[in-house]
Design a protein around this motif. Structure first.
Motif, short mmCIF file in Angstrom:
data_model
loop_
_atom_site.label_atom_id
_atom_site.label_comp_id
_atom_site.label_asym_id
_atom_site.label_seq_id
_atom_site.Cartn_x
_atom_site.Cartn_y
_atom_site.Cartn_z
N ALA A 1 -15.70 73.72 103.32
CA ALA A 1 -16.81 73.88 102.38
C ALA A 1 -17.55 72.55 102.29
CB ALA A 1 -16.30 74.29 101.00
N VAL A 2 -18.87 72.62 102.18
CA VAL A 2 -19.70 71.43 101.99
C VAL A 2 -20.30 71.49 100.60
CG1 VAL A 2 -21.71 70.13 102.76
CG2 VAL A 2 -20.22 71.21 104.45
N ILE A 3 -20.07 70.41 99.81
CA ILE A 3 -20.50 70.35 98.42
C ILE A 3 -21.39 69.11 98.26
CG2 ILE A 3 -19.69 70.05 96.06
CD1 ILE A 3 -17.05 71.47 97.11
N THR A 4 -22.54 69.28 97.64
CA THR A 4 -23.47 68.16 97.46
C THR A 4 -23.86 68.04 95.99
OG1 THR A 4 -25.47 69.49 97.86
CG2 THR A 4 -24.41 68.52 99.79
N TRP A 5 -24.23 66.81 95.57
CA TRP A 5 -24.77 66.57 94.24
C TRP A 5 -25.50 65.23 94.24
CZ3 TRP A 5 -19.72 65.87 95.55
CH2 TRP A 5 -19.07 64.69 95.15
N ASP B 1 -20.30 54.34 98.63
CA ASP B 1 -21.15 54.59 97.47
C ASP B 1 -22.51 55.12 97.92
OD1 ASP B 1 -19.09 53.63 95.99
OD2 ASP B 1 -20.12 51.82 95.28
N THR B 2 -23.01 56.10 97.22
CA THR B 2 -24.31 56.69 97.52
C THR B 2 -24.82 57.40 96.28
OG1 THR B 2 -25.50 58.25 98.95
CG2 THR B 2 -23.24 58.81 98.39
N ALA B 3 -26.12 57.65 96.23
CA ALA B 3 -26.68 58.48 95.16
C ALA B 3 -26.77 59.93 95.59
CB ALA B 3 -28.08 57.98 94.78
N HIS B 4 -26.68 60.18 96.91
CA HIS B 4 -26.85 61.52 97.47
C HIS B 4 -25.53 61.97 98.05
CE1 HIS B 4 -30.68 59.26 97.67
NE2 HIS B 4 -31.18 60.37 97.17
N HIS B 5 -24.75 62.67 97.28
CA HIS B 5 -23.35 62.92 97.63
C HIS B 5 -23.20 64.16 98.50
CE1 HIS B 5 -22.10 59.77 94.83
NE2 HIS B 5 -23.08 60.23 94.06
N TYR B 6 -22.32 64.04 99.49
CA TYR B 6 -22.11 65.09 100.50
C TYR B 6 -20.64 65.04 100.87
CZ TYR B 6 -23.26 67.76 104.82
OH TYR B 6 -23.37 68.70 105.83
#
Length: 443
Positions: free
Chosen positions: A16-20, A48-53
């Motif tokens: 599963a791929v989950i993003t936020w 660290d990132t603001a665009h999580h994947y």
């Protein structure tokens, strides 16, 4: 810090791929398990990132999982889909009505049989475009532009498409139109350069025209010319092929590419096939009615369940769409019709030909920004949507979700996980495995 826009993008039998999104750079992790009170497994990004994947890769088929996505202790909240009564985060309503879940999904069973071939289905690259989301006559569609100093977003997303399709194991790529923003030679040439990164045109990838790839006009090309065909010339192939439509046999799989804007015009109005192309299509489908067949073209046959007004320009000419469906009804071998144009993920089955999945795929060039992977097995097939995962692609995808005053996810993501991830049993054993086709070509 808040964690928002949580989405369960991809769901297969084992991953599963989950993003936020968090707005500021932070760590991200997903805790999950088979009981909502016992989330005993963790998957993290490692940076660290603001665009999580985050991708979960150790799942079991047919199992229900519960999960929560977190950044700096804050649990992510879902992308709201209230306009379409949708669900962006799971296959059930578990966790709704609480603060940030946990949410739930059940993995499907894999397609029956052994894997034969994976194909990337994509559309709407719009090379040359500078503002996303402009729609004439719709005041909400004011458009979103790239941040100053960053590269053109269609090029960023196009490169990410090729990289991600390769990484996900695609052996073929079918691009269903609107390759350019307006049919300009320089934009089509850039599209050709990007797609050549996947492989050879006419062998590893195939392209059809969209309404934005309209024929050359005076001032851009000599009278009667066609900029699209200059960039993507029709290769010799099936008998009866036209300039921008074709049929190919690929190891037992028949692929039909349609030119759904085979007319003069400025790109507006409904899609249209010439009478000659429609006659060719019906004859070809009839002659190969039992052969496993995928059809792709830019305009969908129908547009349903949209929260925005639906106009005739969003679909193929109604009469021609009915003729195509009638052809499918008498052709049990056809199993998939892939379309773009609507820039959304939507799976439709129509009573005239319930054995054919009509799959609209979200645009490459803007939110959610990706492609659909068709995985063909001997006993069926799966369709799984993937967002492109490179950092520049994720940043632009998040920025472009603000199209339509921020309502774009309510339309483009898909009302349910099933609109972008599905499994269909089907006898496809007549298709040759990709490894055998490649070995035969090299020998």
């Amino acid at each position: 810090m808040s964690a928002v826009n949580l989405e369960l993008v991809t769901l297969t039998e084992d991953r599963a791929v989950i993003t936020w999104y968090t707005g500021v750079e932070s760590e991200g992790e997903v805790v999950y398990g088979t009981h909502p009170a016992h989330l005993n497994r963790t998957a993290s990004e490692g940076r660290d990132t603001a665009h999580h994947y985050v991708e979960l890769t150790d799942l079991e088929p047919g199992q229900t999982y519960y999960y929560q996505a977190r950044s700096r202790g804050s649990a992510a909240t879902p992308t709201p889909l209230h306009l379409v009564k949708g669900n962006a985060v799971g296959t059930s309503l578990h966790g709704f009505g609480t603060h940030a879940g946990p949410y739930s999904f059940t993995t499907p069973q894999p397609p029956p049989g052994r894997h034969l071939l994976s194909i990337a289905l994509c559309n709407d690259l719009h090379l040359g475009e500078t503002t996303a989301g402009l729609v004439t006559g719709m005041p909400l569609m004011r458009g979103i532009s790239q941040r100053l100093g960053l590269g053109p977003y269609p090029e960023i997303m196009g490169r990410a498409l090729v990289e991600e399709a390769h990484r996900r194991g695609a052996r073929l790529l079918l691009a269903a139109g609107d390759i350019s923003a307006g049919g300009a030679p320089r934009d089509l040439s850039e599209a050709r350069r990007l797609l050549d990164g996947f492989g050879a045109h006419g062998q590893d990838y195939f392209v059809v025209r969209g309404n934005h790839d309209r024929r050359g006009r005076q001032g851009l090309h000599e009278e009667g010319g066609d900029n699209f065909l200059d960039a993507f010339p029709a290769s010799d192939g099936g008998s009866g092929d036209g300039p921008a439509y074709f049929a190919r046999d690929l190891g037992g799989l028949r692929v039909l590419g349609l030119d759904t804007y085979e007319k003069r015009g400025n790109g507006a109005g409904s899609g249209g096939l010439s009478d000659e192309q429609l006659a060719w299509f019906r004859a070809d489908v009839r002659a190969h009615k039992d052969q496993p067949t995928v059809v792709f073209g830019h305009h969908p046959l129908t547009v349903r369940n949209s929260p925005f007004p639906v106009t005739s320009g969003q679909r193929l000419n109604r009469r021609q769409a009915r003729a195509i469906l009638d052809a499918y009804a008498a052709a049990p071998g056809v199993f998939l019709h892939h379309a773009g144009h609507t820039h959304r993920n939507k799976r439709t089955l129509l009573p005239q030909a319930r054995h054919v999945t009509l799959q609209e795929v979200g645009a490459v060039k803007e939110y959610p920004g990706g492609f659909c992977l068709l995985r063909i097995h001997t006993g069926g097939y799966a369709l799984n949507y993937y967002k492109t995962s490179s950092a520049p692609a994720r940043e632009w995808s998040e920025r472009s979700r603000r199209v339509a005053a921020g309502l774009w996810p309510q339309y483009a993501l898909g009302r349910s996980v099933r609109d972008r991830n599905s499994v269909t049993p089907r006898d496809l054993s007549g298709i040759t495995p990709a490894t055998e086709r490649i070995s035969a070509a090299q020998s």
